[in-house]
Every structure is written in structure tokens, then in C-alpha cells.
Design an enzyme around this catalytic site. Sequence first.
Site, PDB file in Angstrom:
ATOM      1  N   LYS A 120       1.399  -2.926  -7.125  1.00  0.00           N
ATOM      2  CA  LYS A 120       0.754  -4.320  -6.997  1.00  0.00           C
ATOM      3  C   LYS A 120       0.410  -5.104  -8.395  1.00  0.00           C
ATOM      4  O   LYS A 120      -0.179  -6.367  -8.281  1.00  0.00           O
ATOM      5  CB  LYS A 120      -0.734  -3.491  -6.432  1.00  0.00           C
ATOM      6  CG  LYS A 120      -0.033  -2.734  -5.557  1.00  0.00           C
ATOM      7  CD  LYS A 120      -1.842  -1.898  -5.218  1.00  0.00           C
ATOM      8  CE  LYS A 120      -2.302  -0.976  -5.725  1.00  0.00           C
ATOM      9  NZ  LYS A 120      -1.272  -0.070  -5.730  1.00  0.00           N
ATOM     10  N   ASN A 143      -8.050  -4.185  -7.951  1.00  0.00           N
ATOM     11  CA  ASN A 143      -8.030  -2.788  -9.152  1.00  0.00           C
ATOM     12  C   ASN A 143      -7.226  -3.156 -10.007  1.00  0.00           C
ATOM     13  O   ASN A 143      -7.046  -2.322 -10.129  1.00  0.00           O
ATOM     14  CB  ASN A 143      -6.787  -2.466  -7.925  1.00  0.00           C
ATOM     15  CG  ASN A 143      -7.259  -0.665  -7.745  1.00  0.00           C
ATOM     16  OD1 ASN A 143      -8.041  -0.088  -8.243  1.00  0.00           O
ATOM     17  ND2 ASN A 143      -5.418  -0.648  -8.236  1.00  0.00           N
ATOM     18  N   HIS A 190      -2.303   8.866  -2.960  1.00  0.00           N
ATOM     19  CA  HIS A 190      -3.576   9.543  -2.668  1.00  0.00           C
ATOM     20  C   HIS A 190      -3.475  10.302  -1.748  1.00  0.00           C
ATOM     21  O   HIS A 190      -4.369  10.734  -0.592  1.00  0.00           O
ATOM     22  CB  HIS A 190      -4.166   8.789  -2.357  1.00  0.00           C
ATOM     23  CG  HIS A 190      -4.665   7.927  -3.434  1.00  0.00           C
ATOM     24  ND1 HIS A 190      -4.669   8.079  -5.415  1.00  0.00           N
ATOM     25  CD2 HIS A 190      -3.921   6.418  -3.614  1.00  0.00           C
ATOM     26  CE1 HIS A 190      -5.057   6.805  -5.497  1.00  0.00           C
ATOM     27  NE2 HIS A 190      -3.877   6.376  -5.452  1.00  0.00           N
TER      28      HIS A 190
END
Length: 456
Positions: A120, A143, A190
Site C-alpha cells: 500500500k 494510513n 490482522h
Amino acid sequence: MMELKGKKVLVVGLGKSGLAAALFLRRRGAQVTVSDVRSAEALAKDIPALLEAGIMVEAGGHGLLTFRRQDLIVISPGVPLDTPELAQVKSFGLPVIGELELAARFLKGKMLAVTGSNGKSTTTTLLGEILEAAGLPTLVGGNIGVPVVALIDQSTDETWSVLEVSSFQLESTEKFHPTIAVILNITPDHLDRHGNFENYARAKERIFAAQTAEDYLVLNADNTPAEDAATRSAARVYWFSVEHPVEQGAWLQQGYVVYRAARDAATERVMLLGGIPLKGSHNVENVLAAVCAARLAGASADTIAKAVENFRAVEHRLEYVATLNGVEYYNDSKATNVDATAKAIASFSSGIHLILGGKDKNSDYRQLSDLLRERVCAVYTIGSAAAKIESHLRGVISIHSCGTLDKAVAAAALAARPGEIVLLAPACSSFDQFESYEHRGRVFKELVNESGSWKV
């Protein structure tokens, strides 16, 4: 656009995003309270600015009455939606949104949003540089470091906001609506937060939940969970692939990165594959995704090629640190899951001394076994996940239990021979011993550059 003046708003979680959201809300006339489970001492550096702005602070835990007395609750990405106080007030019908959703309701211009388990930051940064080189008014955040809410005041109707967005941010969105959405890949990550892989994948897919047939969705044709997302999207889907041609999108052909705007359009050469300056096949995927999204945003092939050729690795992403005594040191602190670590290992052919560990995310480290046997000399474990990593990899590879990063760097440096590599690619989050993956990466670089401080 929602009206905030005079509204009672609670911001839950005082991280970077929470602080920016609280100050933004106050500037817009809201009566703001911030609630955080950390102590007042832990929040000491931020509290004065909040109090000076007229924001109330609740530290050391969440009071249920504080939650009930609000018109709106805004949560920081690090706060789980199943926090008991949030679950209760949601049952009363009180609106609960995340910082990304708040920002999206006020951000002007168009949004280009990038998500994925890995890549990302690199792709978002690259896209920001490409659009800027194309002469488009560009803001970069999310982020990646700058909270989205901090971009609002700079945005105009002509702005492209290029945003890195995580599953934590996406799971609390409702109207978040990027013109171009990119899913780089979806691999297990996650799971300690989302419970299972399906929940995690669905959180990622919220990036396109509000898109329409006027919008674009860019997907990885080589990653099955990302590919499957196309069946649930209303947007126009474009693809990228390192393995085969695609109907519309970007792929590799005869040593070139190529792009096709539609299935019946001509194929255009964008750049030579050898012109990509970043290590690793995963970075070829990132470039293909960026090519696709940037062409859809209006950047020319020539502009894209020049921006890619001039691009340098993002900090903490396979970042070259130094060569000492013939040994190369690389910082991939942002490799916070098993798949990211696998990609880092695959970027080197052999001779790796690998530092693994941190806070476990319910990961299966056995998935690294084949790569470890092929390319890694030894593993050096750190952090609270060390025992689990050692149990998963026992008998696969030589393992040195080091506990802390300084001891791991010292042990790896002592064992490595000229021509070999010391690689920090932990496959874990940083939050057991460090404030963030950035903090962990900076400490690693300091240890490498101050070799006299090593102690085994």
C-alpha cells in the site's frame, strides 16, 4: 456535508488520526471530547494542545456516560468496533464512524484510494508522485502517515487525494467513495482484530462499497481473493497481472510494462520492465497497479515511465541501509505479516540472516518454511511472538532466540559473511516493544549505523 456546529462529538482513541480529527471537529464548531484508555501521563504530549483548543479529555479508560451524551462518535483506526462501549451506544442508534469516513464527507475533489495486505505505502507514494508529475493537484495521506482529515483544508474541487487505506479504517466507512479504488492483494493479516480471513477480506472490499458504474476498481488478477471481489463491485473493473494479459489494464509483454484502456483498444507500451528501480517481483505488481490507476486518472504513459524510473523505495520497505564488512543491511520493518515477509525473502536469492518477531497477529509462520530452507541462513527472533515463531519453525532453520532488536542485529552481524544480507522483515506488528513499525525501522537503522553499540 454534515453539520458539526454545536454538535457534541466524542473522538475515541488519541492516535495521530484521533488528534487530527478532534482538532478539525473543534475548528468546525463542535463540542469535542476525546476518550482514550491510556493514562494522562501517556497522553501528556497531546493534552495541552487539546485543552487549549477547548477539547475535553477523558484518559485512563472509557466512561459509558461519556459515550451516551454525544450526537456523534468518531473512532480512530486502532479502536475495534466491538469495544463494549461502542457496541452499546450503537444499539441505541448513536452514529459511529471512523476518521476516514469523517474526512471523506468534507474532502473536496476526487479520491484515489489504495488498499491491500501488502504494498500500500509504496503504491500510494508512487501514485502521488506520478499524478504530481502529470500536473494534477495532488495530496497524499491516510494510513501512510498524514491523517486524511488533515488534507481537508488543502483540498479543492480540482484535487486528487491519493489515500492509503487499511482494513481498520475501511470497516467503519459508510459513504466513503473513491473515484478510483485499488486492491493490491488480500492475504491473511490482522486476524487477531477481524477474527477470520473472510471478515478481513470483506473489510478490504468496503473500499468499493459506495462506488457506482461511473467509478473504477483496479484489481490483482493473480490474487484469488482480490479477483473474486470483482463479482461484488458496481464499478468498471480494470486488472493488473504479472502472469498473463488482461482484457483491460496493465500486464507484462516481451520485457515491457503495457496497458490497454479497453478490451478492443490498442495495447500501449508504458516502459521497459528493466526500468523499474525497486527490488522484488512484488514491486512489479505495485508498479502495474500504479500504471493502471494513473492512466485512469489521466496521466500519460511517458509521465508514468519517468516517475517510476525516478522513484526510490519507501522508508521501511526493503530499504537499503548500509554495507558493513561486505554484509548488506535491509530494513523492511513494514513487513508486518507473513506474506510481506515472504515477499521480502523472495527479493534475495540466498544468504539471508532474517530478524523475525514482535507482536503476533494470529499468524502461521510455517508458511515461510520453504523459502527459509531455500534462501535463509538463520533466523533471529525478537519480541512476544518469539516462542510461537520458534515452535512453528523448529527443525526448518537454525534459530537464535535474541529477545530484543539490538541483540538480534548484533548476533546476525557476527554470523553474516561478506556477500550475505541481514534483513529485518519481522512478520509481526511492532507494538510489544516499539511505538510503530516506523519506530522499529528507525531503531534498526540506528543500530546498523552505530555498530559500536552492538552487544550480544
